[in-house]
Scaffold this motif. Sequence first.
Motif, PDB file in Angstrom:
ATOM      1  N   GLN B  56      20.109  27.740  88.856  1.00  0.00           N
ATOM      2  CA  GLN B  56      21.097  27.497  88.288  1.00  0.00           C
ATOM      3  C   GLN B  56      22.650  26.468  88.528  1.00  0.00           C
ATOM      4  O   GLN B  56      23.013  26.899  89.634  1.00  0.00           O
ATOM      5  CB  GLN B  56      21.835  29.368  87.323  1.00  0.00           C
ATOM      6  CG  GLN B  56      20.564  28.970  86.932  1.00  0.00           C
ATOM      7  CD  GLN B  56      19.608  28.718  85.099  1.00  0.00           C
ATOM      8  OE1 GLN B  56      21.013  28.738  84.861  1.00  0.00           O
ATOM      9  NE2 GLN B  56      18.546  28.593  85.345  1.00  0.00           N
ATOM     10  N   ARG B 220      18.590  33.807  80.893  1.00  0.00           N
ATOM     11  CA  ARG B 220      17.671  33.795  80.137  1.00  0.00           C
ATOM     12  C   ARG B 220      18.022  33.130  78.817  1.00  0.00           C
ATOM     13  O   ARG B 220      17.635  32.579  78.049  1.00  0.00           O
ATOM     14  CB  ARG B 220      16.607  32.973  80.747  1.00  0.00           C
ATOM     15  CG  ARG B 220      15.575  31.968  80.663  1.00  0.00           C
ATOM     16  CD  ARG B 220      14.248  32.201  80.888  1.00  0.00           C
ATOM     17  NE  ARG B 220      13.162  33.237  80.934  1.00  0.00           N
ATOM     18  CZ  ARG B 220      12.371  33.224  79.649  1.00  0.00           C
ATOM     19  NH1 ARG B 220      12.528  32.066  79.130  1.00  0.00           N
ATOM     20  NH2 ARG B 220      11.445  33.790  79.197  1.00  0.00           N
TER      21      ARG B 220
ATOM     22  N   HIS C 310      24.807  29.637  81.193  1.00  0.00           N
ATOM     23  CA  HIS C 310      23.670  28.553  79.995  1.00  0.00           C
ATOM     24  C   HIS C 310      24.382  28.663  79.088  1.00  0.00           C
ATOM     25  O   HIS C 310      24.431  29.164  77.791  1.00  0.00           O
ATOM     26  CB  HIS C 310      22.670  29.775  80.439  1.00  0.00           C
ATOM     27  CG  HIS C 310      21.426  28.824  79.916  1.00  0.00           C
ATOM     28  ND1 HIS C 310      20.487  27.833  80.595  1.00  0.00           N
ATOM     29  CD2 HIS C 310      20.340  29.514  78.709  1.00  0.00           C
ATOM     30  CE1 HIS C 310      19.427  27.756  80.222  1.00  0.00           C
ATOM     31  NE2 HIS C 310      19.783  28.543  78.962  1.00  0.00           N
ATOM     32  N   TYR C 315      19.578  26.830  75.725  1.00  0.00           N
ATOM     33  CA  TYR C 315      18.135  28.316  74.822  1.00  0.00           C
ATOM     34  C   TYR C 315      17.940  27.671  73.584  1.00  0.00           C
ATOM     35  O   TYR C 315      17.076  28.430  73.430  1.00  0.00           O
ATOM     36  CB  TYR C 315      19.441  29.355  74.583  1.00  0.00           C
ATOM     37  CG  TYR C 315      19.783  30.319  74.095  1.00  0.00           C
ATOM     38  CD1 TYR C 315      18.772  31.387  74.721  1.00  0.00           C
ATOM     39  CD2 TYR C 315      19.847  30.510  72.692  1.00  0.00           C
ATOM     40  CE1 TYR C 315      18.186  32.531  73.796  1.00  0.00           C
ATOM     41  CE2 TYR C 315      19.602  32.059  71.710  1.00  0.00           C
ATOM     42  CZ  TYR C 315      19.006  32.817  72.072  1.00  0.00           C
ATOM     43  OH  TYR C 315      18.557  33.577  71.684  1.00  0.00           O
TER      44      TYR C 315
END
Lengths: 180, 543, 341
Positions: B56, B220, C310, C315
């Motif tokens: 990441q 995630r 993220h 996503y």
Amino acid sequence: MKLDEAFRNHREKIVDRWVDYTLSTYESSSFFKKEKDKFANPVGGNIREGLDSLFGLLARNADPQEFVAPLEQIMRIRAIQEFAASVAVGPIHAVKHITREVLEKDKERRHLVADLYDFEFAVDLAVLAAFDLYMQCRERLYQVRIQEIKTGNYILTDSKCPSNLLKTNIQESLKAVESH
Amino acid sequence: MAVPKLEQLSKSVVQGPSLATGAVPTKDWMDVPAIFKPGNYAYPAKQEKVEYLNSQKDLHFPNAREWSPEDDDWKLPEGWQDIILKGLKERLDKFRSLKIFMDCCVRCGACADKCHFFLGTGDPKNMPVLRAELLRSVYRNEFTIGGKILGKMAGGREMTVGVLKEWFMYSYQCTECRRCSVFCPYGIDTAEVTMMLRELLHLVGVGINWILEPASNSNRTGNHMGLQPHTFKDNVDFLADDVENLTGIKINHSFNRKGAEVLFITPSADVFAEPGLYTAMGYLLLFEHIGLDYTWSTYASEGGNFGLFTNNELMKKLNGKMYAEAKRLGVKYIIGGECGHMWRVVHQYMDTMNGPADFLEVPKSSITGTTFNNAASTKMVHISEFTADLIKNGKLKLDKSRNAHVKATFHDSCNPARAMGLIDEPRYILDHVLDNWVEMPENTIREQTFCCGSGTGLNTDEIMELRMRSGLPRANAVKHVIDKHDVNTLSCVCAIDRATLTSLMNYWNPGCNVCGVSELVGNALVMDGENRQELDEGLRTLV
Amino acid sequence: MKYAFSFLAVIALILIAGLGSQVPGMQYFFGVAIPYLAMMLFVGGFVYRVTQWAKSPVPFSIPTTCGQGASLDFIKQDKLDCPTKTSEVVARMFLEIFLFRSLFRNTKSEIHDGPKITYESSKWLWLFGLLFHYSFLLIVIRHMRLFVDPIPFWLSAIESVDSMLQIGAPTLYLSSVTLLGGLLLLFGRRLVNRHVRYISLNNDYFPLVLIFAIGVTGILMRYFLRTNIDIINIKNLAMGLVTFSPVINVKIGAIFYIHLFLVSTLLAYFPFSKLMHMGGVFMSPTRNMANNSRAKRHINPWNDPAIKPHSYAGYEDEFREFMVDAGIPVEKELSATKDEA
């Protein structure tokens, strides 16, 4: 009845030595021995409380059923402390020897050592009860593990899609566990 | 003849393969190595999880591999000492706290018996002062004049594999609860030291799975549980159905809805794991009761932040989702559910790391008109603050008798108590939803509260005995109120507590339930148009 | 045996000064050079250490809250233990620094089995500490009389209070007794209390022994070994030192040089040891910060704004199909993304 009196007179001394003996199986025993606040020192405090009340029961030949409460207070702690079963239970035994020693040093009551049979038999019963309790505690610990898995807290890891479980199994197994 | 018998007995019981050494350690602590065996360490992180995190952007989790703490060879990277020392230097320059805490300790021992790990295990290296000395000794050796010249004489020591192993063992026998810090005359906070130790260990690929897997899940899928959006939604729907079955109230909730007034974020354990899900049912009822215009998010579906237990970068990255989602959905402010370390992050780190949240408004309850000035900048309100305000303004219809089955006590969670000062709000709520509840002994509550023993990612089952030991101080205080006041419920405002205290109670005090404060609120709420069944156990009643 | 080393070290220091100062010509070395050097090390080292600390930023607001924080107006804030305003922080720090409040907190008052041993002994640490530190402070202040002329009124007042028991001639200072008493108790505690003994290092025993020796030599000089100890001469030397024109034109007893050498050692040792807690206590972020991090944004100078979560887009890309199936709103509809592809 003189033995009764001997137990009363020496109770503090015997219990002190018994507690010392029991706590010396811990790495940091000096702290456990000195700090007597049950909340500031749960290990030492509970063991002292448990052994003291157990001694009272042993001395007056109480119903072995009564041993369970104080023994549980002690064994529940010792069952999770990386002791082998014999080590966990061993100190209960020691009161026999400590009592003999203490009485033998008391010239007036030395003769009472011969009358210790009942007391020592009671200690033996207590040791057996302690073994049972040790096993119960270990079993309970495994139950706790299983329960964690069933309640979903374990699902944090090792799962692909945990919510499928929720829909089907969890509620079922919860019922099963609760009715158990 | 009796004396030898007693000695013999002690030989037969004390010797053998156990921790029991029979006495106060005779060796200097520096000479006692850490020995790993099944049950005294949490499993190391799986290779693929470390690889994922390392892949990441902005994250650095090197040296992914299969390894075991029990092996002699931990497969550390080439030049690992330099990596550690450079990492330490860097952190000394970044954190004044670390420098001060390394330099100021006078080893007065005030902290020694304040740690639940020390109280439960008796292991001297679990005294907060020694836990810090594990790092301090290396610091002295490398970064102080006295240590450089005098070495061991000045309490310094080389960075060796043995030292590294000690770090691993004892930084994962600390829950960063800050209890020691309360008693330290200089406020030395072992939590800071433990955080640094864990950060340093990650630099050479030493970490545990129970932390890194939830952290990578959270990155995630948005939550520790790894729940994907549809399953997260299903779970909440499922709880809403349960509420409807129990009370006849149809819950109107939504997900990822733009334009809602409030974004609600709670630890994902609340929507999935027992007994947290009853707390989540409490939230659903509460928001329905007051008709709050709010939405859940599947993207920011985790209140907790296991990044806090790894390093700053990961904490920041995971936390960033809260503001990012609030901005995307265009809400006015955020309400956070009951959680301990989540609130440490929200209260002390979030605004600094990911603020300023100028796209949000200063939280103002549309129900009571109260402005939450204490959250004026971060714009996130604790559910207990929110609920207490509702009660104060008479906006909730509460029937205490619906909690008649509950005789409760309240456990202050470490972080709200010692890193936030949220102490009386939950108590205020309890006063209004319960007929009576009792406090545990004075030196085990409020800022002196004892940790559940399994925080900071230590709530894994391979170290169950260790958890039971470290939780003993807490369990012992609960037992006291059980014996004295027939308490049957331990309430709290923390998701990890709800999971771990349940296990702790199951072992130490069977029969004592654990619940969130919001569950008790949910139990007591009198809903308009309800068709409530006979709920002997509140929201837990099986119908 | 760590404490034994400290004794040896202090004995060695005493011998060095006692014998060395008797060598002709070495008086200037022990009476002038060493004190100057020590003072330089002390001031330089102290400033260096504090600036070193100050150079590291405080990236996060991390006060340890020890009471109810400020929140709703009907919830009573504990202003001392959970301060939000600077004035409240100052009050908290004041109590911490001048009354050792955290140590005092060491209360244990619940059910006790047997005598309340620990309740008392936890307060002992607070008491011993307070006794020692205030005695030491008083003694340092008293010594100011050697460096100023004329002696200000308040200094004489402090002295007369300190000697109010009027014992002996010259009169006994209370602080001398309490200093030594406090030190003995702190030292004794380190030896007797098993877990404090276990964690103690050389660095912990040495300052205790050193300060003890300083106290003893001071008392010896004042009351017993008075040969060649003339307060006027000593004051002349002291005044010379502070005015940077030191002269030693009379013989001063060895005990004075020993005392001075030990003090010099303490000064030189100070910045490189745990004694720096004197400065550190002011800078500890868990105590000197206000608990207002949600009301007022704390700035971290090395915060990296490039670290982003993220992304939502990433996503949604991964889970779009599931989201649409489940009826969760999405930014890009399925068909749109398919068209793009």
